[in-house]
Scaffold this motif. Structure first.
Motif, PDB file in Angstrom:
ATOM      1  N   ILE A   1       0.834  -1.205   0.000  1.00  0.00           N
ATOM      2  CA  ILE A   1       0.000   0.000   0.000  1.00  0.00           C
ATOM      3  C   ILE A   1       0.873   1.262   0.000  1.00  0.00           C
ATOM      4  CG2 ILE A   1      -1.873   1.213   1.208  1.00  0.00           C
ATOM      5  CD1 ILE A   1      -2.779  -1.556   0.447  1.00  0.00           C
ATOM      6  N   ASP A   2       0.710   2.111  -0.991  1.00  0.00           N
ATOM      7  CA  ASP A   2       1.532   3.328  -1.099  1.00  0.00           C
ATOM      8  C   ASP A   2       1.429   4.192   0.154  1.00  0.00           C
ATOM      9  OD1 ASP A   2       2.336   2.565  -3.626  1.00  0.00           O
ATOM     10  OD2 ASP A   2       0.803   3.755  -4.657  1.00  0.00           O
ATOM     11  N   ALA A   3       0.208   4.340   0.677  1.00  0.00           N
ATOM     12  CA  ALA A   3       0.005   5.248   1.817  1.00  0.00           C
ATOM     13  C   ALA A   3       0.802   4.801   3.050  1.00  0.00           C
ATOM     14  CB  ALA A   3      -1.482   5.335   2.165  1.00  0.00           C
ATOM     15  N   TRP A   4       1.075   3.509   3.147  1.00  0.00           N
ATOM     16  CA  TRP A   4       1.859   3.005   4.276  1.00  0.00           C
ATOM     17  C   TRP A   4       3.300   3.535   4.197  1.00  0.00           C
ATOM     18  CZ3 TRP A   4       5.919  -0.813   4.014  1.00  0.00           C
ATOM     19  CH2 TRP A   4       6.382  -1.265   5.260  1.00  0.00           C
ATOM     20  N   TYR A   5       3.842   3.589   2.973  1.00  0.00           N
ATOM     21  CA  TYR A   5       5.204   4.100   2.792  1.00  0.00           C
ATOM     22  C   TYR A   5       5.273   5.560   3.232  1.00  0.00           C
ATOM     23  CZ  TYR A   5       6.402  -0.166   0.286  1.00  0.00           C
ATOM     24  OH  TYR A   5       6.641  -1.469  -0.034  1.00  0.00           O
ATOM     25  N   ASN A   6       4.246   6.332   2.859  1.00  0.00           N
ATOM     26  CA  ASN A   6       4.227   7.740   3.256  1.00  0.00           C
ATOM     27  C   ASN A   6       4.070   7.881   4.756  1.00  0.00           C
ATOM     28  OD1 ASN A   6       4.367   8.331   0.546  1.00  0.00           O
ATOM     29  ND2 ASN A   6       2.129   8.514   0.321  1.00  0.00           N
ATOM     30  N   ALA A   7       3.189   7.070   5.338  1.00  0.00           N
ATOM     31  CA  ALA A   7       2.877   7.220   6.760  1.00  0.00           C
ATOM     32  C   ALA A   7       4.110   6.995   7.624  1.00  0.00           C
ATOM     33  CB  ALA A   7       1.762   6.256   7.157  1.00  0.00           C
ATOM     34  N   PHE A   8       4.961   6.032   7.245  1.00  0.00           N
ATOM     35  CA  PHE A   8       6.109   5.682   8.084  1.00  0.00           C
ATOM     36  C   PHE A   8       7.453   6.008   7.422  1.00  0.00           C
ATOM     37  CE2 PHE A   8       2.606   3.017   9.521  1.00  0.00           C
ATOM     38  CZ  PHE A   8       2.637   3.233  10.896  1.00  0.00           C
ATOM     39  N   SER A   9       7.417   6.781   6.331  1.00  0.00           N
ATOM     40  CA  SER A   9       8.641   7.126   5.592  1.00  0.00           C
ATOM     41  C   SER A   9       9.512   5.895   5.344  1.00  0.00           C
ATOM     42  CB  SER A   9       9.474   8.168   6.351  1.00  0.00           C
ATOM     43  OG  SER A   9       8.690   9.275   6.659  1.00  0.00           O
ATOM     44  N   VAL A  10       8.908   4.861   4.831  1.00  0.00           N
ATOM     45  CA  VAL A  10       9.651   3.624   4.571  1.00  0.00           C
ATOM     46  C   VAL A  10      10.539   3.814   3.341  1.00  0.00           C
ATOM     47  CG1 VAL A  10       9.458   1.177   4.013  1.00  0.00           C
ATOM     48  CG2 VAL A  10       7.849   2.229   5.620  1.00  0.00           C
ATOM     49  N   GLN A  11      11.802   3.427   3.486  1.00  0.00           N
ATOM     50  CA  GLN A  11      12.796   3.691   2.439  1.00  0.00           C
ATOM     51  C   GLN A  11      13.325   2.400   1.824  1.00  0.00           C
ATOM     52  OE1 GLN A  11      13.400   6.855   1.634  1.00  0.00           O
ATOM     53  NE2 GLN A  11      12.050   7.526   3.318  1.00  0.00           N
ATOM     54  N   ALA A  12      13.840   2.538   0.614  1.00  0.00           N
ATOM     55  CA  ALA A  12      14.503   1.413  -0.044  1.00  0.00           C
ATOM     56  C   ALA A  12      15.600   0.890   0.876  1.00  0.00           C
ATOM     57  CB  ALA A  12      15.097   1.857  -1.373  1.00  0.00           C
ATOM     58  N   GLY A  13      15.757  -0.433   0.914  1.00  0.00           N
ATOM     59  CA  GLY A  13      16.765  -1.035   1.787  1.00  0.00           C
ATOM     60  C   GLY A  13      16.141  -1.631   3.039  1.00  0.00           C
TER      61      GLY A  13
ATOM     62  N   LEU B   1      10.911  -4.749   4.313  1.00  0.00           N
ATOM     63  CA  LEU B   1       9.606  -4.938   3.669  1.00  0.00           C
ATOM     64  C   LEU B   1       9.444  -4.055   2.434  1.00  0.00           C
ATOM     65  CD1 LEU B   1       7.264  -5.119   6.818  1.00  0.00           C
ATOM     66  CD2 LEU B   1       7.927  -7.012   5.314  1.00  0.00           C
ATOM     67  N   TYR B   2      10.447  -3.228   2.157  1.00  0.00           N
ATOM     68  CA  TYR B   2      10.318  -2.267   1.058  1.00  0.00           C
ATOM     69  C   TYR B   2      10.119  -2.965  -0.290  1.00  0.00           C
ATOM     70  CZ  TYR B   2      11.330   1.412  -2.277  1.00  0.00           C
ATOM     71  OH  TYR B   2      11.241   2.290  -3.322  1.00  0.00           O
ATOM     72  N   LEU B   3       9.148  -2.489  -1.014  1.00  0.00           N
ATOM     73  CA  LEU B   3       8.952  -2.932  -2.393  1.00  0.00           C
ATOM     74  C   LEU B   3       8.995  -1.695  -3.273  1.00  0.00           C
ATOM     75  CD1 LEU B   3       5.856  -5.322  -1.974  1.00  0.00           C
ATOM     76  CD2 LEU B   3       8.204  -6.051  -2.489  1.00  0.00           C
ATOM     77  N   ALA B   4       9.713  -1.768  -4.375  1.00  0.00           N
ATOM     78  CA  ALA B   4       9.693  -0.653  -5.329  1.00  0.00           C
ATOM     79  C   ALA B   4       8.255  -0.495  -5.828  1.00  0.00           C
ATOM     80  CB  ALA B   4      10.630  -0.954  -6.487  1.00  0.00           C
ATOM     81  N   PRO B   5       7.856   0.759  -6.156  1.00  0.00           N
ATOM     82  CA  PRO B   5       6.457   0.978  -6.556  1.00  0.00           C
ATOM     83  C   PRO B   5       5.951  -0.028  -7.581  1.00  0.00           C
ATOM     84  CG  PRO B   5       7.587   3.066  -6.346  1.00  0.00           C
ATOM     85  CD  PRO B   5       8.619   2.001  -6.092  1.00  0.00           C
ATOM     86  N   ALA B   6       6.778  -0.423  -8.528  1.00  0.00           N
ATOM     87  CA  ALA B   6       6.314  -1.347  -9.565  1.00  0.00           C
ATOM     88  C   ALA B   6       6.070  -2.759  -9.029  1.00  0.00           C
ATOM     89  CB  ALA B   6       7.333  -1.400 -10.704  1.00  0.00           C
ATOM     90  N   GLU B   7       6.694  -3.085  -7.912  1.00  0.00           N
ATOM     91  CA  GLU B   7       6.516  -4.434  -7.344  1.00  0.00           C
ATOM     92  C   GLU B   7       5.318  -4.526  -6.410  1.00  0.00           C
ATOM     93  OE1 GLU B   7      10.180  -6.168  -5.585  1.00  0.00           O
ATOM     94  OE2 GLU B   7      11.129  -4.379  -6.405  1.00  0.00           O
ATOM     95  N   ARG B   8       4.792  -3.376  -6.003  1.00  0.00           N
ATOM     96  CA  ARG B   8       3.638  -3.399  -5.094  1.00  0.00           C
ATOM     97  C   ARG B   8       2.415  -3.878  -5.872  1.00  0.00           C
ATOM     98  NH1 ARG B   8       5.096   2.704  -3.044  1.00  0.00           N
ATOM     99  NH2 ARG B   8       7.247   2.124  -2.495  1.00  0.00           N
ATOM    100  N   VAL B   9       1.642  -4.735  -5.242  1.00  0.00           N
ATOM    101  CA  VAL B   9       0.488  -5.295  -5.946  1.00  0.00           C
ATOM    102  C   VAL B   9      -0.733  -4.432  -5.655  1.00  0.00           C
ATOM    103  CG1 VAL B   9      -0.976  -7.319  -6.227  1.00  0.00           C
ATOM    104  CG2 VAL B   9       1.477  -7.605  -5.797  1.00  0.00           C
ATOM    105  N   ARG B  10      -1.272  -3.847  -6.715  1.00  0.00           N
ATOM    106  CA  ARG B  10      -2.497  -3.050  -6.582  1.00  0.00           C
ATOM    107  C   ARG B  10      -3.614  -3.863  -7.191  1.00  0.00           C
ATOM    108  NH1 ARG B  10       1.579  -0.085  -8.000  1.00  0.00           N
ATOM    109  NH2 ARG B  10       2.127   1.749  -6.766  1.00  0.00           N
TER     110      ARG B  10
END
Ligand SMILES: [Zn+2]
Length: 693
Positions: free
Chosen positions: A667-679, A682-691
């Motif tokens: 979920i994109d909003a989760w990355y924003n909420a917790f400032s999750v970064q590459a590395g 659990l990080y997935l590049a945007p293209a790997e996230r399943v929508r």
């Protein structure tokens, strides 16, 4: 499809000696929020863990560290704490019934008599094997394969459920499920499903590894012990033959992943065709024994299993089948027989199979029995007492917001054909969302409960349930019929009725708290509501239209796109390894994993819409969006014994709780909420996230 793992699979049989159930000891359960606090359970978190590395630990770490699985359970989870509340209330209702000296024939009297007959251990010991004897004598009197077919028919019960509570397991040769007809959705018909084995799934018989070999050895010892306790001789040899037969049956069974594929299941067979399609069993006698002679057609869920199992009836010796029948009978009623049998049953199915060292107190098992046989009689009182009209209205408002979110998401899909979109919207329009309790209640006037007759009460209860199912055959369907009682902590999607049920017992804190911030209610129960709605459109839902009819309303291009997207999710789950030698099966758990991702996404939208453009207040140092995701992750706080977890991974369509919490990584909003970064792990590049939607 239901929300929780099928820990209730053995409800009607293992309830007497269950591991997969609840304890009433509140001190051992997960703490509900302290009085006066509502929202995120701060004391359960481990803030030293980075949310992007292990969200499950971040949300639940302190709880995981301080919580021990009680000796009488295989699992402890947030659901357990709700079970504790629900069972306390149910036990209060039963106690009141017991004290009320209600008139004979009333539901209160039935509740009291059933419960007391279960609690009367001295009476059960005094009767010994006497209640079972006439049934064992009937098996002993079987003189040929024709008698055998009749007896196999007589043992048929309505104990499976392919699409609602999803239970594909019955120890009887076959199982009956009465549900709306795939090919005439306005009427009920008879579905027949494979059965005949005691162990949870074919894998237990066929898998070639140390763990399963050990289980099989222990099982054979157990079968022999049960036969001996029931007065049989030469039990080691008999047990060996029974195991051989069950192994042969298991070889004919379809796997769970295949069972979940409804496109393989729509196989209408006329009664007259069974003899040709599945020779070996005298089907005329079978249907006569089952009271189904008038039912001219059936839907056979696994045709190859029926062909294979019927052939085994023809080819295996009468003596082995009679031993199999006797053993299955003893097992089914062990809980209503002297303690030695009930204990032996628990020693295998509880201790050995799920790793649970201790049986739960008898009072709690008694509650399960009452819920299983008189669930609506208790549920009616439960709903009146514990689910207010205000709570119902608030939950309904959340449902409306989440449905609106689904509408927008579907409208915005660039890949979906306009016609497909129109049907998806129609499904949302006709969707029946049951909140709290059903519109009508089951009538138990035909169920005779006698004081001091536990065996008879259970025997008649199962028959009553069976006959109630038979009475529905050919009748017009009731789309508002519920498949869960109000006191059940779970939720369910009923695809053939295009309906959802959210029982009162799951609509309580911390899942749903009228006094909590919107963020946590949407994160917890909102995601559950979204999960169930998503099933309406997923691989399973795409096969049923807005009236519940089996009609693929997707175009080939839509389906191809959907399958491509969801294959990525299956691959993601395939990488999860709860044990070094056992991975999660991405295909077997796919429908549930899709529903989780879609459920969070839609509930998040519903949550944002509920704010009306404002930002939510910070609470406990967390923004509204953070609270939303933490509440979701805390919904999956769970600890499971290794043996039970292995069983879940092998036999259940739900992935282990930890991976369900971590699915926020899509979920994109989760990355924003917790400032999750590459590395971060659990990080997935945007293209790997399943929508999904
Ligand atoms: Zn589900």
């Amino acid at each position: 499809m239901n929300l929780q793992p099928r820990f209730s699979r053995y409800l009607l049989t293992i309830a007497f000696a269950s591991a997969f159930t609840i304890a009433l000891d509140p001190a051992r359960a997960q703490e509900a929020p302290a009085p006066g606090t509502h929202g995120v359970l701060l004391s359960n978190m481990d803030r030293s863990v980075k949310p992007g590395d292990n969200f499950f630990e971040f949300a639940n770490g302190d709880w995981l560290r301080r919580t021990e699985i009680p000796a009488d359970r295989a699992v402890i989870s947030l659901f357990t704490s709700l079970d504790v509340v629900s069972n306390k209330r149910t036990s209060g209702i039963i106690e009141e019934a017991a004290k009320s000296s209600a008139p004979a024939g009333s539901e209160a009297r039935k509740i009291a008599d059933l419960y007391n007959s279960y609690m009367d251990e001295a009476g059960i010991e005094a009767k010994g094997l006497a209640p079972l004897r006439p049934h064992l004598d009937a098996v002993a009197a079987i003189k040929d394969k024709r008698d055998l077919a009749h007896a196999l028919g007589e043992s048929l019960r309505a104990d499976v459920d392919a699409l609602n509570n999803t239970n594909f397991h019955t120890p009887n040769l076959f199982g009956l499920w009465v549900a709306p007809n795939f090919n005439d959705v306005d009427h009920y018909t008879a579905y027949l499903l494979q059965g005949g084995v005691q162990l949870p799934d074919r894998e237990y018989y066929l898998a070639d590894n140390d763990h399963m070999r050990l289980v099989r050895t222990q099982y054979q010892t157990h079968v022999s012990a049960m036969l001996k306790l029931a007065g049989f001789t030469n039990t080691d040899a008999r047990a060996a033959h029974i195991l051989e037969l069950e192994h042969a049956i298991a070889e004919k069974h379809l796997s769970l992943a295949d069972n979940d594929d409804i496109h393989k299941a729509n196989n209408p067979w006329k009664q007259s065709e069974f003899a040709v399609k599945a020779p070996g069993l005298d089907w005329t006698e079978f249907f006569r024994g089952a009271g189904l002679t008038k039912q001219t057609s059936f839907i056979v869920w696994q045709p190859t299993a029926f062909t294979g199992e019927a052939a085994l009836v023809g080819s295996t010796s009468l003596e082995t089948w009679k031993d199999w029948l006797a053993y299955h009978l003893i097992e089914a009623y062990a809980g209503a027989l002297p303690k030695a049998l009930a204990d032996e049953r628990f020693a295998f199915f509880g201790k050995a199979l799920t790793g649970t060292p201790q049986q739960r107190p008898r009072e709690q098992r008694g509650i399960l029995i009452v819920n299983a046989f008189l669930g609506d009689a208790v549920g009616q009182i439960y709903a009146q007492r514990y689910f207010s009209p205000e709570a119902k209205a608030q939950a309904q408002a959340m449902v409306a917001n989440i449905i609106a979110a689904f509408r927008k998401r579907i409208e915005a899909l660039s890949w979906m054909d306009p016609k497909t979109k129109a049907e998806a919207q129609a499904k949302l329009t006709t969707l029946y969302v049951g909140i709290g309790y059903p519109e009508t209640w089951e009538d138990y006037s035909g169920y005779e409960v006698k004081p001091g007759d536990l065996f008879g009460n259970l025997w008649r209860g199962r028959l009553f349930d069976y006959h109630r199912s038979l009475a529905r055959l050919g009748q017009p369907i009731d789309r508002k019929q519920w498949s869960m009682t109000p006191q059940t902590v779970n939720a369910v999607n009923l695809p053939l009725q295009n309906a959802l049920n959210f029982p009162a017992a799951i609509l309580q804190p911390p899942f749903f708290d009228p006094l909590a911030p919107a963020a946590t209610n949407y994160g917890a129960i909102g995601s559950v509501i979204g999960h169930e709605i998503s099933h309406t459109f997923d691989t399973e839902g795409s096969a049923f239209d807005s009236k519940g009819a089996v009609r693929n309303w997707w175009t080939a291009a839509d389906l191809a796109h959907f399958e491509e997207d969801t294959a990525k999710l299956a691959a993601q789950y395939d990488t999860y390894k709860p044990f070094p030698d056992l991975s999660v099966n991405g295909k077997q758990t796919l429908a549930e994993n899709i529903a989780d991702v879609a459920g969070i996404a839609a509930s998040y939208d519903g949550y944002r819409a509920s704010l009306g453009g404002k930002e939510a207040p910070v609470q406990g140092g967390f923004t509204g969006d953070q609270q939303f995701f933490i509440a979701f992750g805390q919904g999956w706080s769970q600890k499971t014994r290794d043996a039970a977890l292995r069983q879940q991974v092998l036999t259940d369509s739900h992935a282990p709780a930890q991976y369900r919490a971590d699915t926020v990584r899509n979920i994109d909003a989760w990355y924003n909420a917790f400032s999750v970064q590459a590395g971060e792990k659990l990080y997935l590049a945007p293209a790997e996230r399943v929508r999904i939607w």
